[in-house]
Design a protein around this motif. Structure first.
Motif, PDB file in Angstrom:
ATOM      1  N   LYS A  27     -55.854 -42.232  12.898  1.00  0.00           N
ATOM      2  CA  LYS A  27     -57.124 -41.803  13.510  1.00  0.00           C
ATOM      3  C   LYS A  27     -57.753 -40.727  12.626  1.00  0.00           C
ATOM      4  N   GLY A  28     -58.957 -40.302  13.004  1.00  0.00           N
ATOM      5  CA  GLY A  28     -59.629 -39.263  12.226  1.00  0.00           C
ATOM      6  C   GLY A  28     -59.050 -37.888  12.527  1.00  0.00           C
ATOM      7  N   GLY A  29     -59.241 -36.971  11.598  1.00  0.00           N
ATOM      8  CA  GLY A  29     -58.895 -35.578  11.859  1.00  0.00           C
ATOM      9  C   GLY A  29     -57.450 -35.195  11.607  1.00  0.00           C
ATOM     10  N   VAL A  30     -56.641 -36.099  11.067  1.00  0.00           N
ATOM     11  CA  VAL A  30     -55.243 -35.746  10.806  1.00  0.00           C
ATOM     12  C   VAL A  30     -55.046 -35.172   9.399  1.00  0.00           C
ATOM     13  N   GLY A  31     -56.098 -35.209   8.600  1.00  0.00           N
ATOM     14  CA  GLY A  31     -56.000 -34.614   7.268  1.00  0.00           C
ATOM     15  C   GLY A  31     -55.929 -35.630   6.137  1.00  0.00           C
ATOM     16  N   SER A  33     -58.409 -36.853   4.377  1.00  0.00           N
ATOM     17  CA  SER A  33     -59.241 -36.431   3.245  1.00  0.00           C
ATOM     18  C   SER A  33     -58.583 -35.289   2.484  1.00  0.00           C
ATOM     19  N   ASN A 188     -48.816 -34.236   7.881  1.00  0.00           N
ATOM     20  CA  ASN A 188     -49.700 -33.066   7.779  1.00  0.00           C
ATOM     21  C   ASN A 188     -49.572 -32.227   9.050  1.00  0.00           C
ATOM     22  N   ALA A 231     -57.309 -24.975   4.955  1.00  0.00           N
ATOM     23  CA  ALA A 231     -58.508 -25.346   5.711  1.00  0.00           C
ATOM     24  C   ALA A 231     -59.746 -24.751   5.052  1.00  0.00           C
ATOM     25  N   ASP A 235     -62.750 -26.819   3.531  1.00  0.00           N
ATOM     26  CA  ASP A 235     -64.036 -26.756   4.220  1.00  0.00           C
ATOM     27  C   ASP A 235     -65.107 -26.019   3.421  1.00  0.00           C
TER      28      ASP A 235
HETATM   29  P1  ADP Z   1     -59.441 -36.687   8.197  1.00  0.00           P
HETATM   30  O1  ADP Z   1     -59.844 -37.057   6.809  1.00  0.00           O
HETATM   31  O2  ADP Z   1     -58.141 -37.296   8.597  1.00  0.00           O
HETATM   32  O3  ADP Z   1     -60.501 -36.925   9.214  1.00  0.00           O
HETATM   33  P2  ADP Z   1     -59.615 -33.961   7.210  1.00  0.00           P
HETATM   34  O4  ADP Z   1     -58.805 -34.022   5.972  1.00  0.00           O
HETATM   35  O5  ADP Z   1     -61.100 -33.986   7.059  1.00  0.00           O
HETATM   36  O6  ADP Z   1     -59.155 -35.111   8.225  1.00  0.00           O
HETATM   37  O7  ADP Z   1     -59.147 -32.685   8.041  1.00  0.00           O
HETATM   38  C1  ADP Z   1     -59.747 -32.358   9.278  1.00  0.00           C
HETATM   39  C2  ADP Z   1     -59.875 -30.859   9.396  1.00  0.00           C
HETATM   40  O8  ADP Z   1     -58.596 -30.260   9.532  1.00  0.00           O
HETATM   41  C3  ADP Z   1     -60.533 -30.200   8.200  1.00  0.00           C
HETATM   42  O9  ADP Z   1     -61.409 -29.201   8.658  1.00  0.00           O
HETATM   43  C4  ADP Z   1     -59.377 -29.603   7.413  1.00  0.00           C
HETATM   44  O10 ADP Z   1     -59.740 -28.466   6.685  1.00  0.00           O
HETATM   45  C5  ADP Z   1     -58.384 -29.275   8.516  1.00  0.00           C
HETATM   46  N1  ADP Z   1     -56.995 -29.410   8.053  1.00  0.00           N
HETATM   47  C6  ADP Z   1     -56.391 -30.552   7.646  1.00  0.00           C
HETATM   48  N2  ADP Z   1     -55.118 -30.323   7.303  1.00  0.00           N
HETATM   49  C7  ADP Z   1     -54.889 -28.992   7.476  1.00  0.00           C
HETATM   50  C8  ADP Z   1     -53.753 -28.126   7.279  1.00  0.00           C
HETATM   51  N3  ADP Z   1     -52.591 -28.607   6.837  1.00  0.00           N
HETATM   52  N4  ADP Z   1     -53.897 -26.806   7.565  1.00  0.00           N
HETATM   53  C9  ADP Z   1     -55.082 -26.343   8.019  1.00  0.00           C
HETATM   54  N5  ADP Z   1     -56.173 -27.092   8.220  1.00  0.00           N
HETATM   55  C10 ADP Z   1     -56.092 -28.408   7.964  1.00  0.00           C
END
Ligand code: ADP
Length: 257
Positions: A27-31, A33, A188, A231, A235
């Motif tokens: 799913k989305g939001g797991v990291g 990207s 992650n 993060a 970001d």
């Molecule tokens: P996805 O691509 O799966 O939708 P993202 O890589 O965009 O997810 O990550 C979603 C959010 O969570 C981003 O704002 C990112 O900075 C934060 N994030 C992801 N992994 C971590 C981590 N290990 N520690 C802190 N923040 C994280």
């Protein structure tokens, strides 16, 4: 019946990509990207020529992680990716849309076609590795994207909040269908290391990644902690400056391909 790669989608004649690596998640939001970015930065620092094809059309976050402000341009020969400050070529829908905030409400086939064009019309040049930030999930859209690109291996990103066994199972089945190897799993947001007492806490509960990996005979390539500096890097566009060794094992597996 076996799904097949649509070989009618040829790469641009000025692209010579040795390995295509798909990064997937349940799913989305797991990291996903973040992992795609870290893998690319790690391999690139090792001296490999790497690029990123952002196939996450409805949630494109790669340009932001690399702080890219420019838009992609067309040349007489084809589309040119935008290069990050360390020279990583990137193509994403956000580099084409006039406004980054425009929502993309396209349906599956249109999304898949866009991704096909990111492969066939973009001049990637000579690359050792092209990392694909896949659309999240294992449904129709990621499957169609899979079928249109010659993916050599996939990496599955999970987090402890999820029903990891189900997600890995689906990803493994999709990979089998495509006859593509699963290179391994990345967990992650695995834990949080307290800066005050140095102890690690499993914020999202106990991890089941090892059992799931064992069951499917897969490797756990990395465990990434919850890290506010990560993060922030992601970001605010400084992912290239992140120094860490969390992707070293994954890099080793990619080098052995
Ligand atoms: P996805 O691509 O799966 O939708 P993202 O890589 O965009 O997810 O990550 C979603 C959010 O969570 C981003 O704002 C990112 O900075 C934060 N994030 C992801 N992994 C971590 C981590 N290990 N520690 C802190 N923040 C994280």
């Amino acid at each position: 019946d076996k799904a097949k790669v649509d070989f009618s989608v040829k790469p641009h004649k000025m692209s010579h990509v040795k390995k295509v690596i798909g990064v997937v998640s349940g799913k989305g939001g797991v990291g996903k990207s973040l992992v795609t970015s870290l893998l690319t930065v790690t391999m690139s620092k090792k001296g490999y020529k790497c690029g990123i094809l952002d196939a996450d059309i409805t949630g494109p976050s790669i340009p932001k992680a690399f702080g890219i402000k420019d838009k992609a341009m067309a040349s007489a020969q084809g589309m040119l990716p935008v290069c990050s400050s360390s020279g990583i070529p990137i193509m994403s829908i956000n580099l084409i849309l006039e406004n980054d905030t425009d929502p993309v409400v396209w349906r599956g086939p249109v999304i898949a076609n866009t991704v096909k064009q990111f492969w066939s019309d973009v001049i990637w040049g000579d690359l050792d590795y092209l990392f694909i930030d896949m659309p999240p999930g294992t449904g129709d859209v990621p499957l169609t994207v899979f079928q249109s690109l010659p993916v050599d291996g996939i990496i599955v990103v999970t987090s402890p909040q999820e029903l990891v066994s189900m997600i890995v199972e689906k990803a493994v089945k999709m990979a089998e269908l495509m006859k593509v190897p699963v290179l391994g799993l990345v967990e992650n947001m695995s834990y949080f290391k307290c800066p005050d007492n140095g102890k690690s806490y499993q914020i999202f509960g106990e991890s089941h990644i090892d059992e799931v990996a064992d069951y499917h005979n897969l490797k756990v390539l990395a465990r990434i902690p919850i890290d506010p500096s990560l993060a922030e890097a992601c970001d605010k566009g400084f992912i290239e400056e992140f120094e860490g060794s969390c992707m070293d094992e994954a890099a080793g597996v990619l080098e052995e391909m």
